[in-house]
Write an enzyme that holds these catalytic residues in place. Structure first.
Site, PDB file in Angstrom:
ATOM      1  CG  ASP A 213      31.484  41.135  33.445  1.00  0.00           C
ATOM      2  OD1 ASP A 213      30.785  41.817  33.941  1.00  0.00           O
ATOM      3  OD2 ASP A 213      32.695  41.683  33.458  1.00  0.00           O
ATOM      4  CD  GLU A 267      27.917  43.436  30.536  1.00  0.00           C
ATOM      5  OE1 GLU A 267      27.539  44.845  31.135  1.00  0.00           O
ATOM      6  OE2 GLU A 267      29.370  42.928  30.922  1.00  0.00           O
TER       7      GLU A 267
HETATM    8  C1  GLC Z   1      30.009  44.534  33.544  1.00  0.00           C
HETATM    9  C2  GLC Z   1      29.396  44.644  34.824  1.00  0.00           C
HETATM   10  C3  GLC Z   1      29.608  45.657  35.603  1.00  0.00           C
HETATM   11  C4  GLC Z   1      31.125  45.825  35.661  1.00  0.00           C
HETATM   12  C5  GLC Z   1      32.103  45.745  34.516  1.00  0.00           C
HETATM   13  C6  GLC Z   1      33.420  45.130  34.655  1.00  0.00           C
HETATM   14  O1  GLC Z   1      29.793  45.568  32.673  1.00  0.00           O
HETATM   15  O2  GLC Z   1      28.115  44.544  34.680  1.00  0.00           O
HETATM   16  O3  GLC Z   1      29.005  45.792  36.744  1.00  0.00           O
HETATM   17  O4  GLC Z   1      31.769  47.118  36.214  1.00  0.00           O
HETATM   18  O5  GLC Z   1      31.188  44.641  33.565  1.00  0.00           O
HETATM   19  O6  GLC Z   1      33.414  43.819  34.887  1.00  0.00           O
END
Ligand code: GLC
Length: 561
Positions: A213, A267
């Protein structure tokens, strides 16, 4: 051979990975909230859909300040969802059905209920406990201004002021997301050690990999300076800093020490594709979500540029591309593609925009065939296979997403893509709970979803579910799909046409006219029926090309003749 058939090392290069947002997938206990029992009961559905792996958004104990991305304990399961023993059983059961499991790790921040943060608050200013986070005095004479001018990812300042033991205003702490998500200090050895242990904890339980994440936010410039718009690449104070690469290289060594090696999926939201590819070098992450493609408008030239740029930059580092149309953070494709502006951007997210859902549905079906035919792996977010639209009329008092609140109510938030799946029946909760129960789901389902349930669609090969099932089956068995080369075919300007393997072709018509198809022997699948052998606008077809069209033009049917 492809996908999980490849054997150990390469399954992720071609995989179809299904994202499970646990709260809204299926409720196995009857309390209206999705859980692990619900997922276990529905594993046959996922197997039959034809995906290779399941990615679970965070299932850990959490106060739910940000859909579970505020983690209080990385080694347990939220009691609302079940137990660690159930998670272990789920991982094992899924594996027997050919489904690998990916868990979400959240290294940038913890929940404010995490013991480390609770201890840090209690220990007070200057304590070693606070060094795991970013506590700083405020600016201004009374320290009542945030320590710097950064902006939270959800809007507003990313700093919250604490109170000292005597109740007087104290230091501030950094949270790039909500105040309930304090950022960790990644220069602290405890933070690095802890996260490597968390990885081991889940790898030892048989998970095939992790989704990382907010992967580009972990490292901060130690001086926490304001953002200099003219900063050099890698030297932004908190986005995409050079130091991140060494962290992921050490995670890769850990992942590679397993038999079968575990997979790191990032991500990585960075606009520059070259910067993104740095994370995908052979000794770092295996893959990363393709947000450029996800956010790309339904326009032929833009899509082609996105695809070519993706393939080029990934090839430079030997990483497979990924193709993503949706996730739990973005507007559902059926809704997005039905609007005048078909791109996605967090900044411009608004409710109440005119939407032609029939058009959106048609384009979403074509986009799915495009994504599943492109080289690399593909992600499917739960409900995408059902063609669910974004739910845009959630009553204000039922909204849960902090993005909505932190935008002062301007951004509708992400709940509209997180509504519980409809499984069966004619009325909410559409079989979301166990048989015979009708729990109320925290996020309401629309009254008009009867035709979108799994039950309603399963019987209809023309449905969205039918299309996904057939496409995934073909993708699994057809030579040349998944990882591998792509060859563009000659086509009109508003048509995307490419070949994979010897004889597979995907044609997507983004023009406003019917178009001819290359010479083919068979139509393997099309998002709408062909019209006199030609492909209608906003539609896609998968073809088995004729073997030698030039040498033997009469041996095969051709729409062009
Ligand atoms: C990422 C997740 C999202 C979350 C953020 C903070 O972007 O996909 O849902 O709010 O991280 O953890």
């Amino acid at each position: 051979m492809r996908g999980s058939d490849i054997g150990h090392s390469g399954w992720w290069r071609s995989a179809a990975i299904y994202q499970v947002y646990v709260r809204s997938f299926a409720d196995g206990t009857g309390d209206g909230v999705g859980d692990l029992a619900g997922v276990r009961a529905r594993l046959p559905y996922l197997r039959d859909l034809g995906v290779d792996a399941l990615w679970f958004t965070p299932w850990y104990p959490s106060a739910g300040a940000d859909g579970g991305y505020d983690v209080a304990d990385y080694r347990a399961i939220d009691p609302t969802y079940g137990t660690l023993a159930e998670a272990e059983a789920l991982i094992a059961e899924a594996r027997t059905m050919g489904l690998r499991t990916i868990v979400d790790v959240v290294p940038n921040h913890v929940s404010d209920q995490h013991p480390w943060f609770v201890d840090a608050l209690a220990a007070g200013p200057g304590s070693p406990e606070r060094e795991r986070f970013w506590f700083r005095p405020g600016r201004g004479r009374r320290g009542d201004e945030p320590p710097n001018g950064w902006t939270s990812e959800f809007g507003g300042t990313p700093w919250t002021r604490t109170k000292d033991a005597d109740g007087a205003p104290g230091d501030w702490y950094l949270h790039l997301f909500t105040p309930e998500q304090p950022d960790l200090n990644w220069t602290h050895p405890d933070v690095r050690r802890e996260h490597e242990e968390i990885l081991r904890f889940w790898f030892d339980r048989g998970v095939a990999g992790v989704r990382i994440d907010s992967a580009v936010l972990l490292v901060k410039h130690p001086g926490l300076p304001d953002v200099d718009p003219a900063h050099q690449p890698g030297d932004h104070p908190y986005v995409d800093r050079h130091e991140l690469h060494e962290i992921y290289a050490s995670w890769r060594r850990l992942a590679d020490s397993y038999d079968e090696p575990r997979v790191l999926i990032g991500e990585v939201w960075v606009p520059d594709p070259q910067r993104m590819s740095l994370y995908l070098r052979p000794d770092e992450m295996h893959t990363a979500f393709n947000f450029d493609f996800l956010a790309c408008p339904w326009e032929p030239a833009r899509l082609r540029v996105s695809i070519e740029m993706t393939l080029r930059t990934h090839a430079q580092v030997g990483a497979p591309a990924t193709w993503v149309l949706s996730n739990h953070d973005v507007t559902r494709p059926v809704t997005r593609y039905g609007r005048a502006d078909t791109s996605f951007a967090f900044e411009s997210k608004r409710a109440g925009i005119a939407t032609d859902l029939a058009l959106g549905q048609r384009r979403a079906r074509a986009a799915a065939l495009l994504a599943m035919a492109l080289p690399g792996s593909v992600y499917i977010y739960q409900g995408e296979e059902l063609g669910l639209p974004e739910v845009e009329d959630i009553e204000p008092h039922r909204i849960q997403d902090p993005m909505h609140f932190r935008s002062g109510g301007i951004d509708p938030g992400r709940d509209g893509a997180r509504v519980p799946l409809p499984w069966s029946g004619d009325t909410p909760p559409y079989g979301f709970g166990p048989p015979g129960t009708t729990p109320e789901t925290p996020l309401p389902q629309p009254d008009d979803w009867a035709a979108l349930t799994v039950e309603a669609q399963a019987a209809d090969p023309e449905s969205s579910l039918g299309l996904y099932r057939t496409a995934l089956r073909i993708r699994r068995t057809q030579d040349g799909l998944g990882d591998g080369p792509l060859r563009w075919l000659p086509a009109g300007g508003d048509v995307l046409a490419f070949a994979r393997g010897d004889r597979f072709a995907c044609v997507v018509n983004l023009s406003t006219d019917l178009v001819d198809l290359p010479r083919y022997d068979d139509v393997l699948l099309s998002s709408v029926p062909l019209d006199g052998g030609r492909l209608a606008p906003d539609a896609a077809a998968w073809l088995r090309l004729s073997p030698e069209p030039e040498a033997n033009p009469t041996a095969s049917r051709s729409a062009a003749t």
